[in-house]
Design an enzyme around this catalytic site. Structure first.
Site, PDB file in Angstrom:
ATOM      1  N   ARG A  92     -17.651 -19.775  29.079  1.00  0.00           N
ATOM      2  CA  ARG A  92     -16.494 -20.663  29.210  1.00  0.00           C
ATOM      3  C   ARG A  92     -15.524 -20.231  30.305  1.00  0.00           C
ATOM      4  O   ARG A  92     -14.561 -20.949  30.574  1.00  0.00           O
ATOM      5  CB  ARG A  92     -15.765 -20.788  27.873  1.00  0.00           C
ATOM      6  CG  ARG A  92     -15.153 -19.503  27.354  1.00  0.00           C
ATOM      7  CD  ARG A  92     -14.420 -19.740  26.032  1.00  0.00           C
ATOM      8  NE  ARG A  92     -13.815 -18.523  25.516  1.00  0.00           N
ATOM      9  CZ  ARG A  92     -12.888 -18.492  24.573  1.00  0.00           C
ATOM     10  NH1 ARG A  92     -12.470 -19.608  24.028  1.00  0.00           N
ATOM     11  NH2 ARG A  92     -12.387 -17.347  24.147  1.00  0.00           N
ATOM     12  N   HIS A 170     -17.300 -25.770  21.148  1.00  0.00           N
ATOM     13  CA  HIS A 170     -16.012 -25.573  20.453  1.00  0.00           C
ATOM     14  C   HIS A 170     -15.133 -26.823  20.638  1.00  0.00           C
ATOM     15  O   HIS A 170     -14.089 -26.773  21.313  1.00  0.00           O
ATOM     16  CB  HIS A 170     -15.338 -24.334  21.055  1.00  0.00           C
ATOM     17  CG  HIS A 170     -14.285 -23.711  20.203  1.00  0.00           C
ATOM     18  ND1 HIS A 170     -13.207 -24.412  19.723  1.00  0.00           N
ATOM     19  CD2 HIS A 170     -14.134 -22.452  19.744  1.00  0.00           C
ATOM     20  CE1 HIS A 170     -12.444 -23.600  19.015  1.00  0.00           C
ATOM     21  NE2 HIS A 170     -12.993 -22.397  19.015  1.00  0.00           N
ATOM     22  N   GLU A 274     -17.202 -28.139  15.310  1.00  0.00           N
ATOM     23  CA  GLU A 274     -18.040 -27.565  16.360  1.00  0.00           C
ATOM     24  C   GLU A 274     -19.494 -27.423  15.911  1.00  0.00           C
ATOM     25  O   GLU A 274     -19.776 -26.670  14.972  1.00  0.00           O
ATOM     26  CB  GLU A 274     -17.499 -26.160  16.706  1.00  0.00           C
ATOM     27  CG  GLU A 274     -15.987 -26.099  16.816  1.00  0.00           C
ATOM     28  CD  GLU A 274     -15.438 -24.671  16.854  1.00  0.00           C
ATOM     29  OE1 GLU A 274     -16.189 -23.751  17.240  1.00  0.00           O
ATOM     30  OE2 GLU A 274     -14.284 -24.469  16.490  1.00  0.00           O
TER      31      GLU A 274
HETATM   32  O1  TA6 Z   1     -13.692 -21.779  16.272  1.00  0.00           O
HETATM   33  C1  TA6 Z   1     -12.690 -21.156  15.565  1.00  0.00           C
HETATM   34  C2  TA6 Z   1     -12.242 -19.891  16.273  1.00  0.00           C
HETATM   35  O2  TA6 Z   1     -13.285 -18.964  16.346  1.00  0.00           O
HETATM   36  C3  TA6 Z   1     -11.017 -19.364  15.538  1.00  0.00           C
HETATM   37  O3  TA6 Z   1     -11.264 -18.187  14.835  1.00  0.00           O
HETATM   38  C4  TA6 Z   1      -9.947 -19.291  16.578  1.00  0.00           C
HETATM   39  O4  TA6 Z   1      -9.607 -18.037  16.959  1.00  0.00           O
HETATM   40  C5  TA6 Z   1     -10.483 -20.185  17.682  1.00  0.00           C
HETATM   41  O5  TA6 Z   1     -11.873 -20.159  17.613  1.00  0.00           O
HETATM   42  C6  TA6 Z   1      -9.961 -20.049  19.086  1.00  0.00           C
HETATM   43  O6  TA6 Z   1     -10.501 -18.992  19.779  1.00  0.00           O
HETATM   44  P1  TA6 Z   1     -10.010 -18.668  21.249  1.00  0.00           P
HETATM   45  O7  TA6 Z   1     -10.755 -17.457  21.678  1.00  0.00           O
HETATM   46  O8  TA6 Z   1     -10.340 -19.861  22.085  1.00  0.00           O
HETATM   47  O9  TA6 Z   1      -8.528 -18.445  21.146  1.00  0.00           O
END
Ligand code: TA6
Length: 312
Positions: A92, A170, A274
């Site tokens: 990403r 995501h 997701e």
């Molecule tokens: O998909 C959920 C998650 O893994 C949460 O635990 C939360 O931290 C989110 O992703 C966002 O992650 P990021 O690294 O984009 O801040």
């Protein structure tokens, strides 16, 4: 602005925020999508009326090495944060390339506006994840405006070594009011609760609603999940293939305030649902390829019967 393909006038390469390259896909009936080469990140998806369907943070940072907060970040080669690899992997926050002539996909892309992107590891990537791979992503818009992401990951190593990875699209969906949102299709399933050190629980029989922070990995889910937005009277239908799990996340008020690139009230207007492969990592031997697809469409929802209908 550059047209990417002579026979497909609805795919353009242009400059986005901070001069980053982005691809704009336009479907003939008016729907559109934008994909940044930075992260192969879908940052916008609009229906034929021009309504934005993906959530983008009011404080999103479009500047490497930050991942963009909103849209559809790709989590690879890991979901979450374990070991030396950065959280949610590096795909990403790498710059992907457009691929003009990828190996053909078995799915039919006729009548779809699409772009093919590719990521290969740099020498620096190899140092933190010592594997050779080719990651191909096709982002496509269907005639009815559905947004399909197809990932193909191939082990291109010649050292005879397999590798394993976890993965997630995501996806940040835009919703009018998180308190009015319901997720259907995950009832009675087992899930890992990220808020309780991934302890395993079983979901109750009701559809999922939101009144506090939720961060769960549902395991071996059905291939179809519906996200109902009561106020907007619309339902996102997520179909997935090759991705057995599904993450549901909303940070709620307190956690949102601690996320620098998320506005304080943004949590009210987003929900992440997701398509993912997390519990059982995928292992590829040299020469093997994995495919994982997520397709999102929108159907109008009616609450007359108290129950939604979102097709087959
Ligand atoms: O998909 C959920 C998650 O893994 C949460 O635990 C939360 O931290 C989110 O992703 C966002 O992650 P990021 O690294 O984009 O801040």
């Amino acid at each position: 602005m550059a047209e990417l393909s002579s026979n497909f006038k609805c795919v353009e390469l242009c400059k986005g925020i901070n001069g980053l390259d982005k691809i704009v896909l336009r479907e003939i009936r008016g729907s559109s999508a934008e994909v940044y080469l930075y992260g192969a990140h879908v940052t916008s998806w609009k229906n034929d009326r021009g309504d934005e369907l993906l959530f983008m943070s009011s404080k999103a940072i479009f500047k490497p090495p930050n991942a963009i907060r909103g849209g559809i970040p790709i989590c690879f080669p890991q979901f979450g944060g374990h070991g030396a690899l950065e959280k949610h992997g590096f795909a990403r926050n790498r710059v992907w390339a457009v691929e003009s002539n990828p190996p053909p996909l078995p799915t039919i892309s006729a009548n779809r506006a699409f772009v093919d992107l590719i990521l290969k590891p740099s020498d620096e990537d190899y140092k933190i994840w010592p594997h050779y791979f080719e990651f191909r992503l096709r982002v496509s818009l269907g005639p009815a405006g559905d947004l399909m992401l197809t990932s193909r990951i191939r082990n291109t190593g010649t050292d005879g070594k397999p590798f394993s990875f976890t993965f997630a699209y995501h996806t940040y969906l835009s919703v009018s009011d998180i308190s009015e949102v319901r997720v259907e299709g995950l009832e009675t399933l087992d899930y890992l609760d990220n808020l309780l050190e991934r302890e395993r629980f079983t979901e109750q029989g009701d559809s999922i609603t939101f009144e506090s922070e939720v961060d769960k990995v549902y395991l071996s889910t059905p291939t179809k999940i519906a996200v109902l937005d009561h106020e907007k009277k619309r339902t996102f239908v997520i179909r997935k293939d090759g991705l057995p799990d599904a993450v549901v996340w909303n940070p709620w008020e307190k956690k949102a305030k601690g996320i620098v690139d998320l506005g304080d009230d943004d949590f009210k207007h987003m929900v992440c649902v997701e398509a993912a492969c997390i519990e059982k990592p995928i292992t590829l031997k040299p020469g093997e390829e994995w495919t994982g697809r997520q397709d999102i469409s929108i159907v109008p929802s009616s609450y007359c019967s108290g129950r939604q209908h979102y097709g087959t």
